[in-house]
Design a protein around this motif. Structure first.
Motif, mmCIF file in Angstrom:
data_model
loop_
_atom_site.group_PDB
_atom_site.id
_atom_site.type_symbol
_atom_site.label_atom_id
_atom_site.label_comp_id
_atom_site.label_asym_id
_atom_site.label_seq_id
_atom_site.Cartn_x
_atom_site.Cartn_y
_atom_site.Cartn_z
ATOM 1 N N LEU A 116 10.813 47.840 39.548
ATOM 2 C CA LEU A 116 10.066 48.161 40.755
ATOM 3 C C LEU A 116 10.060 46.993 41.734
ATOM 4 C CD1 LEU A 116 6.896 49.621 38.963
ATOM 5 C CD2 LEU A 116 8.689 50.969 40.049
ATOM 6 N N LYS A 117 9.793 47.314 42.992
ATOM 7 C CA LYS A 117 9.524 46.290 43.992
ATOM 8 C C LYS A 117 8.409 46.792 44.907
ATOM 9 C CE LYS A 117 12.639 47.686 47.755
ATOM 10 N NZ LYS A 117 13.696 47.253 48.691
ATOM 11 N N GLU A 118 7.704 45.863 45.543
ATOM 12 C CA GLU A 118 6.684 46.241 46.506
ATOM 13 C C GLU A 118 7.357 46.596 47.827
ATOM 14 O OE1 GLU A 118 3.408 43.435 46.778
ATOM 15 O OE2 GLU A 118 3.817 42.792 44.726
ATOM 16 N N ASP A 119 6.890 47.690 48.436
ATOM 17 C CA ASP A 119 7.496 48.134 49.694
ATOM 18 C C ASP A 119 6.454 48.818 50.562
ATOM 19 O OD1 ASP A 119 9.457 48.721 51.627
ATOM 20 O OD2 ASP A 119 9.810 50.688 50.746
ATOM 21 N N ASP A 159 -4.781 56.478 42.204
ATOM 22 C CA ASP A 159 -4.121 56.211 43.481
ATOM 23 C C ASP A 159 -3.348 54.896 43.368
ATOM 24 O OD1 ASP A 159 -3.367 55.927 46.089
ATOM 25 O OD2 ASP A 159 -5.394 55.896 46.936
ATOM 26 N N LEU A 160 -2.048 54.919 43.641
ATOM 27 C CA LEU A 160 -1.213 53.719 43.517
ATOM 28 C C LEU A 160 -1.017 52.995 44.848
ATOM 29 C CD1 LEU A 160 1.555 55.068 41.098
ATOM 30 C CD2 LEU A 160 -0.519 53.812 40.534
ATOM 31 N N ALA A 161 -1.651 53.484 45.894
ATOM 32 C CA ALA A 161 -1.497 52.844 47.199
ATOM 33 C C ALA A 161 -2.080 51.438 47.175
ATOM 34 C CB ALA A 161 -2.179 53.671 48.281
ATOM 35 N N GLY A 162 -1.307 50.475 47.680
ATOM 36 C CA GLY A 162 -1.812 49.128 47.882
ATOM 37 C C GLY A 162 -1.750 48.199 46.686
ATOM 38 N N ILE A 163 -1.342 48.688 45.520
ATOM 39 C CA ILE A 163 -1.320 47.804 44.356
ATOM 40 C C ILE A 163 -0.075 46.925 44.390
ATOM 41 C CG2 ILE A 163 -2.622 49.460 42.969
ATOM 42 C CD1 ILE A 163 -0.073 50.168 41.503
ATOM 43 N N ASN A 164 -0.150 45.770 43.705
ATOM 44 C CA ASN A 164 1.014 44.895 43.627
ATOM 45 C C ASN A 164 1.803 45.198 42.356
ATOM 46 O OD1 ASN A 164 -0.316 43.601 41.502
ATOM 47 N ND2 ASN A 164 -1.009 41.882 42.778
ATOM 48 N N LEU A 165 2.872 44.447 42.133
ATOM 49 C CA LEU A 165 3.761 44.745 41.005
ATOM 50 C C LEU A 165 3.060 44.604 39.666
ATOM 51 C CD1 LEU A 165 7.249 43.241 41.931
ATOM 52 C CD2 LEU A 165 6.583 45.625 41.792
ATOM 53 N N ASP A 166 2.302 43.512 39.490
ATOM 54 C CA ASP A 166 1.614 43.312 38.210
ATOM 55 C C ASP A 166 0.661 44.469 37.932
ATOM 56 O OD1 ASP A 166 2.915 40.945 37.767
ATOM 57 O OD2 ASP A 166 1.309 39.681 38.553
ATOM 58 N N GLU A 167 -0.066 44.887 38.948
ATOM 59 C CA GLU A 167 -1.000 46.000 38.782
ATOM 60 C C GLU A 167 -0.250 47.302 38.506
ATOM 61 O OE1 GLU A 167 -4.377 44.202 41.855
ATOM 62 O OE2 GLU A 167 -2.779 45.501 42.571
#
Length: 635
Positions: free
Chosen positions: A249-252, A290-298
C-alpha cells in the motif's frame, strides 16, 4: 593507495553487513516492559544520542567531522523540516518565534543537551495544531471552480496568511483529485476532514520519544542519503494469529492505495486490483470501519485479522465503489527468483537464438541467486544460443556477495571484479574460478540498477565481456553497516564500491554503451536521469585493471535505434501512452474538467490499444533487436 590485494572478505560477513539504502534490521531489539518505558529518563536518551554520534565518528565513509561547528549549523531548521516535511504545519513566522526562544539550539544539541529538542517539539505541536485546525475550517470553503499553480513545498510559507492560502491550494487540488477518482463532492470533503483530524490526533499524542527519534533521524539524514537511525519498535507485532490480505500500500490523498498484489495470498483470489483505493472495511459482520485519513501503519493494523476471518472491503476504482469479500490466510512473501528463456530474432535472412536471464534481485536464502543464474546459463548453453542477455533492470543488488559470485561465472580466474574501500582499508575482489560461459553478452540496465548489480555490470563491461544497453544506472555504490545502540540501531554509510578502473560508482553510475531512448523527455525528468547521489561523488583511486583493447563503435546502432523510435508504430504508441499517463500524474490537477476529460479519454483509448498488443516489454524487444544487429555486424 595501500596494497589492496589481501584475502577476500568472507561472503558471510558481506551478507551480514551489507544493505542498500539503509540497514532495515530489528535484530537485537528486546522491547521493554511498560514499567521500564515509564521509568526511562532523559539521561538514557542522552546516552543513546552520544552512542549514535560515536558510531558515526568511527565508521562514516565520508569522514564527516561531527565535532565541527559547521556540521551543527542549521540543526533547528533540519529538525523542524523532519517534523513537517511538506511544510504545511508551520510558517516561517512560527519558526522565527521558535528560534527566538531557542537561539542556542544547535550548540546545545551538539553538546548532547537533547532536552531542548523536546521543548522545541512541544512548541511545534502547539503551532502545528493551530494551523491544522485552521486548515480544517477551510475544507468547506474550497471550490472546484478555483485553480491554482503547482504546489510549492520547497519554501516555508511566510506567515499564517500565506500558510492559509497554501492549505487552500493544497485542499483544492486534493478535492479535485478525489472527485475525479469517483467520490462525490461530499465524500471527498469527508476524506479531507478525516485526514486532517487524524493528523491532529497523531500530533496530540506526540511525546519525547518521538521528538528524540525525529531529532536523530534529522541528523542522520544530514550525513548522507544512506545512513539511518532505527529506534526500538513502539509496538509488539509478534501476534502471529493476525494476518493481512497480501497487498502493498501507499498513502494517496487521504486514502491508501494498492500498489502491488502478492501471489499466494488472499488478494489474487479476490477481485482486488493494483490502483484500488480503500474506502472502508468490515471484519466478520462487525462495524464498518472508515479508512479515510489513516496512514500506512494504521492501515496495516486495521486490515489485519485472524486467520480464516472474512473482511468486506469497499474500494474506489474507475469512478465506482466496489465491495470485495476476502478471507484472511497466512501471507507468504514470495522470492522473486531468476528466470530464463530463449528468443529467436530474425534479421536480414538470419535467425539469432538469444538466451535471456532475468535477475530481478540478488538473494542468498533459502537458495542462492548466483546458483540460479549458473543453472540458467547451463540451460542457455545446452540450447546452443548465439548470445546472452542479463536483465538487471530494477535489481538493487543488495547482497554484494551474490553479485561477486555471479561475476565469477564470467571472468577468468584471478581477474579483478571490484574494489571496496572501508575507512581507507582497500580490498580487491578477484575471480576465484574459471569462467562458466563464453557467449557474446548484453546487460540490460536502468536507473534502478544499483549497488551489486552495478558491480556486476561494471566488471563485465570493463573486461570487454558485455555490452551495456539501457539507461544510466543508479550510482549507488555505498553500503551501510548496522550497529546496535543502547535502545535501537544505526546503519551508517561505511564503505564504498569502486570500478576496477579506479572510478567510484557513487554518484556516477554506469553509462550504457547503447542508450535506449524510449522515454519521452517529460517522463524522464531531470530528477530521474540525474543520480540522487551526485552530491556524494568520491575521488577515484588507483586502477587495478585497464582494458587496452579498442572500444567498438556503437554509433551506427545508436542512430538506427533512434530512427526506429520515431518510426516504429509500437514504440510510438508506447511513448504516447507513457506521455499521457505522465501528464495526468504530474499536471492533471492543474487541468479544468473539460481538458482532464479529454486527457482521460485519450488514456483510455491508448490503454485499449496497448492491451490489444499484449503490453509488450518494449525495452527488452528493442534490446533483442539491437543485440541481433550487433551479432550480425560481428559475424
Amino acid at each position: 593507495m595501500t596494497n589492496k590485494r589481501n584475502n577476500l572478505i568472507p561472503f558471510a560477513f558481506l551478507m551480514a553487513a551489507v544493505s542498500l539504502g539503509g540497514c532495515a534490521t530489528n535484530e537485537g531489539y528486546r522491547p521493554e516492559s511498560s514499567t521500564q518505558q515509564v521509568s526511562r529518563q532523559i539521561s538514557t536518551e542522552q546516552e543513546e544520542f552520544l552512542q549514535v554520534l560515536s558510531q558515526v565518528k568511527q565508521s562514516h565513509i565520508f569522514n564527516t567531522n561531527i565535532e565541527a561547528e559547521k556540521f551543527w549549523q542549521g540543526s533547528l531548521n533540519r529538525y523542524l523540516l523532519q517534523l513537517d516535511p511538506e511544510r504545511l504545519a508551520l510558517s516561517q513566522a512560527d519558526i522565527n518565534e521558535i528560534e527566538k526562544q531557542h537561539p542556542e539550539f544547535s550548540t546545545l544539541i551538539a553538546a548532547g543537551a537533547i532536552s531542548s529538542a523536546y521543548q522545541v517539539g512541544e512548541l511545534y505541536k502547539q503551532a502545528a495544531t493551530i494551523n491544522l485546525e485552521t486548515a480544517q475550517n477551510l475544507v468547506h470553503d474550497i471550490s472546484l471552480a478555483d485553480f491554482y499553480g503547482p504546489l510549492n513545498s520547497q519554501e516555508w510559507a511566510a506567515d499564517a496568511g500565506q500558510l492559509r492560502l497554501r492549505w487552500k491550494q493544497h485542499l483544492t487540488h486534493d478535492l479535485r483529485k478525489l472527485t475525479r477518482s469517483g467520490l462525490t463532492n461530499s465524500e471527498a470533503t469527508h476524506v479531507l476532514e478525516k485526514s486532517l483530524q487524524h493528523q491532529i490526533e497523531r500530533l496530540k499524542h506526540s511525546d519525547n520519544d518521538q521528538y528524540f527519534n525525529t531529532l536523530v533521524s534529522s541528523i542522520m539524514k544530514h550525513l548522507d542519503p544512506w545512513s539511518r537511525y532505527f529506534p526500538a519498535p513502539s509496538k509488539d507485532y509478534s501476534d502471529s494469529s493476525l494476518v493481512g490480505i497480501g497487498v502493498a500500500l501507499k498513502e494517496d490523498t487521504g486514502l491508501v492505495q494498492i500498489t502491488k498484489i502478492l501471489p499466494d495470498s488472499p488478494a489474487p483470489t479476490s477481485t482486488l486490483k493494483v490502483g484500488d483505493r480503500l474506502v472502508s472495511l468490515r471484519h466478520d459482520q462487525g462495524p464498518v470501519v472508515d479508512l479515510a485519513g489513516i496512514n500506512l501503519d494504521e492501515a496495516v493494523e486495521t486490515l489485519a485479522a485472524k486467520k480464516g476471518a472474512h473482511t468486506e472491503l469497499t474500494v474506489i476504482r474507475d469512478g465506482a465503489k466496489i465491495p470485495i469479500l476476502i478471507q484472511h490466510k497466512e501471507v507468504k512473501i514470495p522470492l522473486d527468483r531468476v528466470s530464463r528463456y530463449i528468443e529467436v530474432i530474425g534479421l536480414e535472412n538470419q535467425n539469432f537464438k538469444i538466451g535471456v536471464v532475468k535477475a530481478p534481485s540478488f538473494y542468498s536464502s533459502p537458495v542462492s541467486s548466483a546458483d540460479d543464474i549458473r543453472a540458467a546459463l547451463k540451460y542457455i548453453q545446452n540450447n546452443h544460443a548465439d548470445g546472452l542477455i542479463i536483465d538487471l533492470r530494477n535489481n538493487v543488488g543488495s547482497i554484494l556477495a551474490e553479485s561477486l559470485k555471479t561475476s565469477d561465472l564470467f571472468l577468468p580466474l584471478h581477474s579483478p571484479m571490484a574494489i571496496v574501500n572501508t575507512d581507507e582499508r582497500w580490498k580487491v575482489y578477484d575471480a576465484f574460478s574459471e569462467p562458466q560461459i563464453q557467449l557474446p553478452t548484453v546487460i540490460l540496465v536502468n536507473e534502478n540498477t544499483a549497488f551489486g548489480s552495478e558491480t556486476l555490470t561494471s566488471a563485465l563491461q570493463e573486461h570487454g565481456l558485455a555490452v551495456v544497453i539501457g539507461r544510466r544506472t543508479s550510482g549507488n555504490g555505498i553500503f551501510c553497516q548496522s550497529k546496535k545502540t543502547k535502545t535501537g540501531a544505526v546503519c551508517i554509510a561505511s564503505a564504498a564500491l569502486y570500478k576496477i578502473n579506479g572510478e567510484s560508482l557513487t554518484g556516477k553510475g554506469i553509462e550504457p554503451d547503447l542508450s535506449l531512448k524510449l522515454y519521452p523527455a517529460d517522463i524522464l525528468s531531470a530528477e530521474k536521469v540525474t543520480s540522487p547521489y551526485n552530491d556524494y561523488l568520491l575521488d577515484s583511486t588507483d586502477s587495478v585493471y585497464s582494458n587496452e583493447s579498442p572500444r567498438f563503435d556503437y554509433s551506427h546502432l545508436q542512430t538506427q535505434h533512434e530512427q526506429r523510435v520515431k518510426s516504429d508504430p509500437t514504440l510510438q504508441l508506447y511513448n504516447q501512452y507513457q506521455n499521457a499517463l505522465a501528464e495526468r500524474e504530474l499536471k492533471g490537477y492543474l487541468l479544468d474538467d473539460a481538458s482532464y476529460l479529454r486527457l482521460q479519454n485519450q488514456i483510455n483509448e491508448l490503454e485499449l490499444r496497448w492491451n490489444e498488443m499484449g503490453q509488450p516489454d518494449v525495452e527488452m524487444q528493442e534490446t533483442l533487436r539491437l543485440f541481433a544487429e550487433l551479432l550480425a555486424l560481428k559475424k
